[in-house]
Motif scaffolding. Structure first.
Motif, PDB file in Angstrom:
ATOM      1  N   LEU A   1       7.579   8.893 -10.452  1.00 43.80           N
ATOM      2  CA  LEU A   1       6.992   8.227  -9.287  1.00 43.80           C
ATOM      3  C   LEU A   1       6.868   6.727  -9.505  1.00 43.80           C
ATOM      4  O   LEU A   1       7.085   5.929  -8.574  1.00 43.80           O
ATOM      5  N   ALA A   2       6.521   6.316 -10.726  1.00 46.53           N
ATOM      6  CA  ALA A   2       6.439   4.876 -11.006  1.00 46.53           C
ATOM      7  C   ALA A   2       7.806   4.217 -10.914  1.00 46.53           C
ATOM      8  O   ALA A   2       7.951   3.110 -10.377  1.00 46.53           O
TER       9      ALA A   2
ATOM     10  N   ARG B   1      11.660   0.865  -5.040  1.00 42.47           N
ATOM     11  CA  ARG B   1      11.396   0.496  -3.649  1.00 42.47           C
ATOM     12  C   ARG B   1      10.918  -0.943  -3.538  1.00 42.47           C
ATOM     13  O   ARG B   1      11.325  -1.675  -2.624  1.00 42.47           O
ATOM     14  N   GLU B   2      10.064  -1.389  -4.470  1.00 42.01           N
ATOM     15  CA  GLU B   2       9.615  -2.782  -4.443  1.00 42.01           C
ATOM     16  C   GLU B   2      10.771  -3.742  -4.697  1.00 42.01           C
ATOM     17  O   GLU B   2      10.869  -4.792  -4.066  1.00 42.01           O
TER      18      GLU B   2
ATOM     19  N   ARG C   1       0.840  -1.192   0.000  1.00 44.30           N
ATOM     20  CA  ARG C   1       0.000   0.000   0.000  1.00 44.30           C
ATOM     21  C   ARG C   1       0.870   1.235   0.000  1.00 44.30           C
ATOM     22  O   ARG C   1       1.920   1.287   0.646  1.00 44.30           O
ATOM     23  N   THR C   2       0.447   2.215  -0.737  1.00 45.67           N
ATOM     24  CA  THR C   2       1.186   3.465  -0.824  1.00 45.67           C
ATOM     25  C   THR C   2       0.825   4.367   0.338  1.00 45.67           C
ATOM     26  O   THR C   2      -0.087   4.089   1.132  1.00 45.67           O
ATOM     27  N   HIS C   3       1.548   5.493   0.422  1.00 44.50           N
ATOM     28  CA  HIS C   3       1.297   6.448   1.496  1.00 44.50           C
ATOM     29  C   HIS C   3      -0.104   7.054   1.379  1.00 44.50           C
ATOM     30  O   HIS C   3      -0.785   7.257   2.389  1.00 44.50           O
ATOM     31  N   ASP C   4      -0.551   7.325   0.160  1.00 48.41           N
ATOM     32  CA  ASP C   4      -1.868   7.914  -0.024  1.00 48.41           C
ATOM     33  C   ASP C   4      -2.978   6.956   0.398  1.00 48.41           C
ATOM     34  O   ASP C   4      -4.044   7.381   0.846  1.00 48.41           O
ATOM     35  N   GLU C   5      -2.736   5.640   0.262  1.00 47.46           N
ATOM     36  CA  GLU C   5      -3.748   4.679   0.667  1.00 47.46           C
ATOM     37  C   GLU C   5      -3.837   4.548   2.179  1.00 47.46           C
ATOM     38  O   GLU C   5      -4.885   4.192   2.722  1.00 47.46           O
TER      39      GLU C   5
ATOM     40  N   TRP D   1      10.277   5.238  -9.087  1.00 46.58           N
ATOM     41  CA  TRP D   1      10.648   5.198  -7.667  1.00 46.58           C
ATOM     42  C   TRP D   1       9.916   4.066  -6.946  1.00 46.58           C
ATOM     43  O   TRP D   1      10.502   3.382  -6.089  1.00 46.58           O
ATOM     44  N   ALA D   2       8.634   3.850  -7.276  1.00 46.20           N
ATOM     45  CA  ALA D   2       7.890   2.755  -6.656  1.00 46.20           C
ATOM     46  C   ALA D   2       8.478   1.403  -7.031  1.00 46.20           C
ATOM     47  O   ALA D   2       8.609   0.508  -6.186  1.00 46.20           O
ATOM     48  N   ARG D   3       8.865   1.219  -8.312  1.00 45.83           N
ATOM     49  CA  ARG D   3       9.489  -0.042  -8.727  1.00 45.83           C
ATOM     50  C   ARG D   3      10.819  -0.246  -8.017  1.00 45.83           C
ATOM     51  O   ARG D   3      11.160  -1.367  -7.625  1.00 45.83           O
TER      52      ARG D   3
END
Length: 332
Positions: free
Chosen positions: A233-234, A240-241, A2-6, A236-238
């Motif tokens: 942002l995408a 981090r995963e 889950r992201t920060h916004d979620e 950066w998310a990849r």
């Protein structure tokens, strides 16, 4: 994941203001400003009234008329230098990015500075005008002489850098305050360059219009900035995963000095008796019989006439030494 916004409730999430669009009013101001820009360039190229006005101010020499403010204006003009102003505004917008959870403020600043460098830099090099301190003939426009002051970079940078804060304002009141502040700063920086004699008045006027054109053109680049932000942002998310996926594997099988010891190394060593290793060995040479230990108190005292060693049965007793005799005499 889950992201920060979620994780943050919807009512507590910071709301991003709508991105500016190229409205008809903005487009009309852009066209009018472009006409003014072209008129200034034509007026300087034809050596008409803008050039005459430039020479009148130059021969007046404001820095000699009011020398008491020279030191202050030397520091004030730094507000138009690209390096210090860009660092200060980028620091503030970086904090805004962290607070709002978006990269848009920094992307807007970067896009505006790129447009400024491309347009103003090309005009400077292309027209090559010399400054007042390097003028060669009174009344000349000093164009195409290898200079780089037309339009004024300090003035255009002040308009763009401080104007970005007004462009990114989230409320109408903040936008009005930021717009007035940016206009006053740009006006002061431009007039300071004229006072110091580093720019003609037409340079400053063209710098104001060039900076305003950059700010007015920013809505055209909003879709590109939005795609760039989504891509960053995408990515950066990849990243981090990927890092989270590698973390358990690295913890399960560490290598090198950080690897855990095997269970056998954690057991205490078993001590063996001293003679355990010699139980199966045969003596190859005879050993002397052990002698009885004699305590220090049981030993014979040392006297001038005897030895402190106890007598042994296997040793022959010593004969007493013969008395000394004189030379040629016998002892009877």
């Amino acid at each position: 994941m889950r992201t920060h916004d979620e994780l943050v409730p919807a009512e507590e999430r910071p709301t991003e203001p709508p991105r500016p669009r190229m409205t008809r009013t903005r487009l009309g101001i852009f066209v009018a400003t472009s006409v003014v820009y072209a008129a200034i360039v034509v007026g300087v190229l034809t050596t008409s009234w803008p050039v005459r006005f430039d020479w009148q101010i130059m021969l007046f020499r404001p820095y000699k008329q009011w020398p008491e403010i020279h030191t202050f204006l030397d520091y004030f003009v730094v507000l138009g230098q690209r390096g210090p102003t860009a660092v200060a505004v980028a620091a503030w917008l970086g904090w805004c990015c962290h607070r709002r959870g978006t990269l848009r403020p920094l992307l807007v600043l970067g896009t505006a500075l790129l447009l400024l460098n491309a347009t103003v830099g090309a005009a400077k090099i292309g027209m090559g005008r010399l400054g007042p301190h390097y003028a060669t003939a009174i009344g000349s426009n000093e164009m195409f002489a290898g200079g780089d002051i037309f339009p004024s970079g300090h003035t255009a940078n002040a308009v763009v850098t401080w104007g970005v804060l007004a462009y990114l304002a989230t409320t109408p009141r903040a936008r009005r305050v930021a717009s007035v502040s940016a206009a006053l700063l740009a006006l002061g920086v431009g007039m300071t360059t004229v006072y110091l004699g580093t720019h003609w008045m037409s340079d400053v006027t063209l710098g104001w219009t060039a900076g305003l054109l950059v700010l007015l053109a920013l809505p055209w680049f909003e879709p590109l900035m939005a795609r760039t932000e989504a891509g960053l942002l995408a990515a950066w998310a990849r990243l981090r995963e990927h890092g989270a996926a590698l973390a358990p594997a690295a913890a399960a099988a560490p290598v090198g000095l950080w690897a855990p010891r095997p269970p056998a190394d954690d057991t205490l060593p078993v001590r063996e008796p001293a003679g355990a290793g010699l139980a199966g060995r045969t003596e190859s040479r005879p050993r002397a019989a052990a002698r009885p230990h004699t305590a220090r108190s049981e030993r014979t005292p040392v006297t001038p006439t005897g030895s402190r060693r106890p007598p042994h049965a296997d040793r022959a007793p010593r004969t007493p030494p013969l008395p000394a005799t004189g030379r040629g005499r016998t002892v009877g």
